[in-house]
Scaffold this active site. Structure first.
Site, PDB file in Angstrom:
ATOM      1  N   HIS A  86       0.966   5.301   1.219  1.00  0.00           N
ATOM      2  CA  HIS A  86       0.492   6.385   2.013  1.00  0.00           C
ATOM      3  C   HIS A  86       0.463   7.945   1.331  1.00  0.00           C
ATOM      4  CE1 HIS A  86       0.939   4.089   6.092  1.00  0.00           C
ATOM      5  NE2 HIS A  86       1.567   3.399   5.088  1.00  0.00           N
ATOM      6  N   HIS A 133       0.754  -1.084   0.040  1.00  0.00           N
ATOM      7  CA  HIS A 133      -0.037  -0.117  -0.070  1.00  0.00           C
ATOM      8  C   HIS A 133       1.192   1.364   0.100  1.00  0.00           C
ATOM      9  CE1 HIS A 133       0.644  -1.029   4.219  1.00  0.00           C
ATOM     10  NE2 HIS A 133       0.473  -0.006   4.583  1.00  0.00           N
TER      11      HIS A 133
END
Length: 211
Positions: A151, A149
């Site tokens: 940020h 992922h």
């Protein structure tokens, strides 16, 4: 929880010494399958059990709650449940991969193609003037949930979110150690057999079409 995460992230950043993109469609070869294993776990604990026990897989399947900002066939964008700043968001691929290097290049490309518009919307909504784009890849780098992922962390002038911002960075020395490092990395890169031609061709075609 937010303070603990900030401390972990800051410890790795501190210098201690010397129109939505989905309209373009996903690039060729991107898997759009949703995670299929039973999930579990929580966002505040380290998760390294593959799809089983992955909180992001549960969110993707709709089994765990999240504030969803965006979704297409390849990825979703949600608000971080323990934000470092207002609007702190995550871009998460639907394909489960525990690390960035294990994520197929077309998936990484699809995720990155969403950054310009999503970051712009997040900054506008939070009245921010900047943002950090951050990837914690691996335990030593502060990764908590082992599902790739990105940020997006909105920033405002003078917020002093990172302690490292008050420290001076040391200039790199041009010596034998640096030369050896450069040669070692270049040798490793040239030995890779990753075929990115299809993805690169797709991206190049889109760039040409927008000129």
């Amino acid at each position: 929880m937010a303070q603990r995460r900030l401390a972990v992230l800051s410890s790795h950043l501190t210098q201690t010494g010397p129109a939505p993109p989905s309209a373009l469609g996903p690039p060729p070869g991107v898997s759009t399958s949703r995670c299929s294993s039973d999930g579990g776990g929580g966002g505040g604990e380290i998760e390294r059990g593959g799809e089983k026990g992955c909180v992001f897989c549960r969110i993707i399947r709709g089994e765990s709650p999240a504030f969803k900002l965006y979704e297409d066939d390849v990825c979703i964008c949600i608000l971080d449940s323990s934000p470092l700043s207002l609007g702190h968001s995550l871009i998460i691929p639907k394909l489960h991969s525990p690390s960035l290097e294990s994520t197929p290049p077309p998936v990484v490309a699809a995720m990155c193609s969403k950054i310009p518009i999503l970051s712009s919307c997040i900054m506008k909504a939070t009245q921010s003037d900047s943002f950090n784009l951050l990837v914690n890849n691996g335990l030593a780098a502060g990764q908590v949930i082992f599902h790739t992922h990105l940020h997006i962390i909105p920033r405002k002038t003078g917020d002093k979110l990172w302690p490292s911002e008050s420290l001076r960075r040391q200039p790199m020395e041009s010596n034998a150690e640096t030369v050896d490092l450069v040669n070692s990395i270049q040798d490793l890169v040239s030995s890779l057999s990753i075929d990115n031609c299809q993805c690169d061709s797709w991206i190049a075609a889109k760039i040409r079409s927008h000129k």
